[in-house]
Design a protein around this motif. Structure first.
Motif, PDB file in Angstrom:
ATOM      1  N   ILE A 185       9.638 -11.009 -19.343  1.00 16.89           N
ATOM      2  CA  ILE A 185      10.017 -10.265 -18.140  1.00 16.89           C
ATOM      3  C   ILE A 185      10.067  -8.768 -18.444  1.00 16.89           C
ATOM      4  N   GLU A 186      10.605  -8.406 -19.595  1.00 18.76           N
ATOM      5  CA  GLU A 186      10.739  -6.992 -19.970  1.00 18.76           C
ATOM      6  C   GLU A 186       9.393  -6.271 -19.920  1.00 18.76           C
ATOM      7  N   THR A 187       8.317  -6.959 -20.269  1.00 19.81           N
ATOM      8  CA  THR A 187       7.000  -6.326 -20.308  1.00 19.81           C
ATOM      9  C   THR A 187       6.122  -6.675 -19.108  1.00 19.81           C
ATOM     10  N   ASP A 188       6.679  -7.379 -18.140  1.00 22.19           N
ATOM     11  CA  ASP A 188       5.898  -7.739 -16.954  1.00 22.19           C
ATOM     12  C   ASP A 188       5.507  -6.477 -16.185  1.00 22.19           C
ATOM     13  N   PRO A 189       4.246  -6.364 -15.791  1.00 27.52           N
ATOM     14  CA  PRO A 189       3.797  -5.159 -15.075  1.00 27.52           C
ATOM     15  C   PRO A 189       4.583  -4.872 -13.789  1.00 27.52           C
ATOM     16  N   TRP A 190       4.994  -5.912 -13.055  1.00 26.94           N
ATOM     17  CA  TRP A 190       5.763  -5.670 -11.822  1.00 26.94           C
ATOM     18  C   TRP A 190       7.073  -4.974 -12.133  1.00 26.94           C
ATOM     19  N   LEU A 191       7.730  -5.405 -13.193  1.00 22.32           N
ATOM     20  CA  LEU A 191       9.002  -4.784 -13.574  1.00 22.32           C
ATOM     21  C   LEU A 191       8.755  -3.382 -14.110  1.00 22.32           C
ATOM     22  N   GLU A 192       7.750  -3.257 -14.958  1.00 25.62           N
ATOM     23  CA  GLU A 192       7.441  -1.978 -15.579  1.00 25.62           C
ATOM     24  C   GLU A 192       7.051  -0.916 -14.549  1.00 25.62           C
ATOM     25  N   GLU A 193       6.192  -1.285 -13.612  1.00 20.02           N
ATOM     26  CA  GLU A 193       5.640  -0.318 -12.658  1.00 20.02           C
ATOM     27  C   GLU A 193       6.530  -0.066 -11.454  1.00 20.02           C
ATOM     28  N   ASN A 194       7.388  -1.020 -11.105  1.00 25.08           N
ATOM     29  CA  ASN A 194       8.096  -0.927  -9.834  1.00 25.08           C
ATOM     30  C   ASN A 194       9.607  -0.798  -9.947  1.00 25.08           C
ATOM     31  N   SER A 195      10.118  -0.646 -11.151  1.00 22.32           N
ATOM     32  CA  SER A 195      11.559  -0.501 -11.313  1.00 22.32           C
ATOM     33  C   SER A 195      12.022   0.861 -10.826  1.00 22.32           C
ATOM     34  N   PRO A 196      13.176   0.897 -10.171  1.00 21.22           N
ATOM     35  CA  PRO A 196      13.721   2.209  -9.790  1.00 21.22           C
ATOM     36  C   PRO A 196      13.994   3.057 -11.021  1.00 21.22           C
ATOM     37  N   VAL A 200      11.628  -8.314  -8.436  1.00 25.09           N
ATOM     38  CA  VAL A 200      11.959  -9.741  -8.402  1.00 25.09           C
ATOM     39  C   VAL A 200      10.750 -10.547  -8.872  1.00 25.09           C
ATOM     40  N   HIS A 201       9.552 -10.056  -8.563  1.00 16.57           N
ATOM     41  CA  HIS A 201       8.335 -10.728  -9.021  1.00 16.57           C
ATOM     42  C   HIS A 201       8.257 -10.761 -10.546  1.00 16.57           C
ATOM     43  N   GLY A 202       8.666  -9.694 -11.193  1.00 19.49           N
ATOM     44  CA  GLY A 202       8.675  -9.660 -12.649  1.00 19.49           C
ATOM     45  C   GLY A 202       9.555 -10.759 -13.229  1.00 19.49           C
ATOM     46  N   GLY A 224      15.709   5.049 -13.767  1.00 16.70           N
ATOM     47  CA  GLY A 224      17.036   4.931 -14.353  1.00 16.70           C
ATOM     48  C   GLY A 224      17.509   3.511 -14.595  1.00 16.70           C
ATOM     49  N   LEU A 225      16.695   2.533 -14.273  1.00 14.35           N
ATOM     50  CA  LEU A 225      17.083   1.131 -14.444  1.00 14.35           C
ATOM     51  C   LEU A 225      16.876   0.706 -15.895  1.00 14.35           C
ATOM     52  N   ASP A 226      17.902   0.123 -16.503  1.00 13.46           N
ATOM     53  CA  ASP A 226      17.814  -0.401 -17.864  1.00 13.46           C
ATOM     54  C   ASP A 226      17.006  -1.693 -17.816  1.00 13.46           C
ATOM     55  N   ARG A 227      15.806  -1.666 -18.386  1.00 13.13           N
ATOM     56  CA  ARG A 227      14.921  -2.835 -18.373  1.00 13.13           C
ATOM     57  C   ARG A 227      14.834  -3.484 -19.750  1.00 13.13           C
ATOM     58  N   SER A 228      15.856  -3.345 -20.540  1.00 11.59           N
ATOM     59  CA  SER A 228      15.805  -3.885 -21.898  1.00 11.59           C
ATOM     60  C   SER A 228      15.894  -5.407 -21.894  1.00 11.59           C
ATOM     61  N   LYS A 229      15.325  -6.001 -22.922  1.00  9.44           N
ATOM     62  CA  LYS A 229      15.353  -7.453 -23.081  1.00  9.44           C
ATOM     63  C   LYS A 229      16.785  -7.965 -23.067  1.00  9.44           C
ATOM     64  N   ASP A 230      17.688  -7.260 -23.743  1.00  9.80           N
ATOM     65  CA  ASP A 230      19.083  -7.701 -23.805  1.00  9.80           C
ATOM     66  C   ASP A 230      19.732  -7.737 -22.426  1.00  9.80           C
ATOM     67  N   THR A 231      19.479  -6.714 -21.616  1.00  6.02           N
ATOM     68  CA  THR A 231      20.031  -6.676 -20.260  1.00  6.02           C
ATOM     69  C   THR A 231      19.448  -7.803 -19.423  1.00  6.02           C
ATOM     70  N   ILE A 232      18.156  -8.005 -19.508  1.00 11.20           N
ATOM     71  CA  ILE A 232      17.501  -9.070 -18.750  1.00 11.20           C
ATOM     72  C   ILE A 232      18.031 -10.430 -19.186  1.00 11.20           C
ATOM     73  N   SER A 247       0.822  -1.208   0.000  1.00 17.02           N
ATOM     74  CA  SER A 247       0.000   0.000   0.000  1.00 17.02           C
ATOM     75  C   SER A 247       0.863   1.268   0.000  1.00 17.02           C
ATOM     76  N   VAL A 248       2.178   1.099   0.017  1.00 12.09           N
ATOM     77  CA  VAL A 248       3.094   2.235   0.037  1.00 12.09           C
ATOM     78  C   VAL A 248       3.872   2.227  -1.274  1.00 12.09           C
ATOM     79  N   PRO A 249       3.525   3.107  -2.222  1.00 14.56           N
ATOM     80  CA  PRO A 249       4.132   3.049  -3.555  1.00 14.56           C
ATOM     81  C   PRO A 249       5.653   2.966  -3.556  1.00 14.56           C
ATOM     82  N   GLU A 250       6.331   3.755  -2.722  1.00 19.31           N
ATOM     83  CA  GLU A 250       7.792   3.715  -2.749  1.00 19.31           C
ATOM     84  C   GLU A 250       8.344   2.401  -2.207  1.00 19.31           C
ATOM     85  N   ALA A 251       7.548   1.653  -1.462  1.00 23.92           N
ATOM     86  CA  ALA A 251       7.996   0.359  -0.942  1.00 23.92           C
ATOM     87  C   ALA A 251       7.938  -0.725  -2.010  1.00 23.92           C
ATOM     88  N   GLN A 252       7.214  -0.472  -3.079  1.00 28.67           N
ATOM     89  CA  GLN A 252       7.057  -1.472  -4.125  1.00 28.67           C
ATOM     90  C   GLN A 252       8.284  -1.585  -5.017  1.00 28.67           C
TER      91      GLN A 252
END
Length: 154
Positions: free
Chosen positions: A125-136, A29-31, A138-146, A19-24
């Motif tokens: 994983i790149e398009t998973d909502p948990w990763l998309e919505e909760n990444s810090p 890891v869920h992504g 500046g984090l590179d979330r590209s398929k290649d990096t993953i 319930s705390v956005p910054e805690a998410q």
């Protein structure tokens, strides 16, 4: 016994933090877990155990990742430590907890998973909502990096 207590504490804190956005922010890891638990007969917590140390390294290499908050929750002293040393201590502690629980450390331990499956999993994983919505920020979330991360823990 000590590892189980830490896991239970982590579960409670993670659920409370929903319930705390910054805690998410730590929930990415869920992504990574979703990319495997939806395709293979493996408990998502097992996948989290495999990927968590590598995902933490990935986050800490690119962002602060709230490392002081995570360190405090794991009982890691941060006073007088560099940000790099704090990150290393967190990854070490998480790895230790995983090992104490007897969880596997490599993706190849997942039944039915083949290395050739990693590119489409990285794409998912790149398009998973948990990763998309909760990444810090500046984090590179590209398929290649993953995919690189997945190959490192193969």
């Amino acid at each position: 016994d000590g590892a189980l207590k830490q896991v239970i504490t982590g579960i409670i804190l993670a659920q409370y933090g929903l319930s705390v956005p910054e805690a998410q922010k730590i929930s990415i890891v869920h992504g990574f877990g979703h990319g495997f638990s939806t395709r293979y007969e493996v408990q998502q917590g097992t996948v989290h155990g495999i990927v968590a140390p590598a995902v933490l390294e990935y986050v800490f290499d690119q962002t602060d990742g709230r490392r002081h908050v995570i360190a405090e929750s794991l009982g890691i002293t941060t006073e007088g430590k560099s940000t790099e040393a704090v990150a290393e201590a967190i990854v070490s502690k998480v790895t230790s907890i995983r090992n104490e629980l007897g969880l596997p450390s490599q993706l190849r331990s997942i039944e039915g998973l083949e290395k050739s499956h990693l590119p489409p999993i990285a794409e998912e994983i790149e398009t998973d909502p948990w990763l998309e919505e909760n990444s810090p920020s500046g984090l590179d979330r590209s398929k290649d990096t993953i995919e690189e991360i997945l190959n490192d823990i193969w």
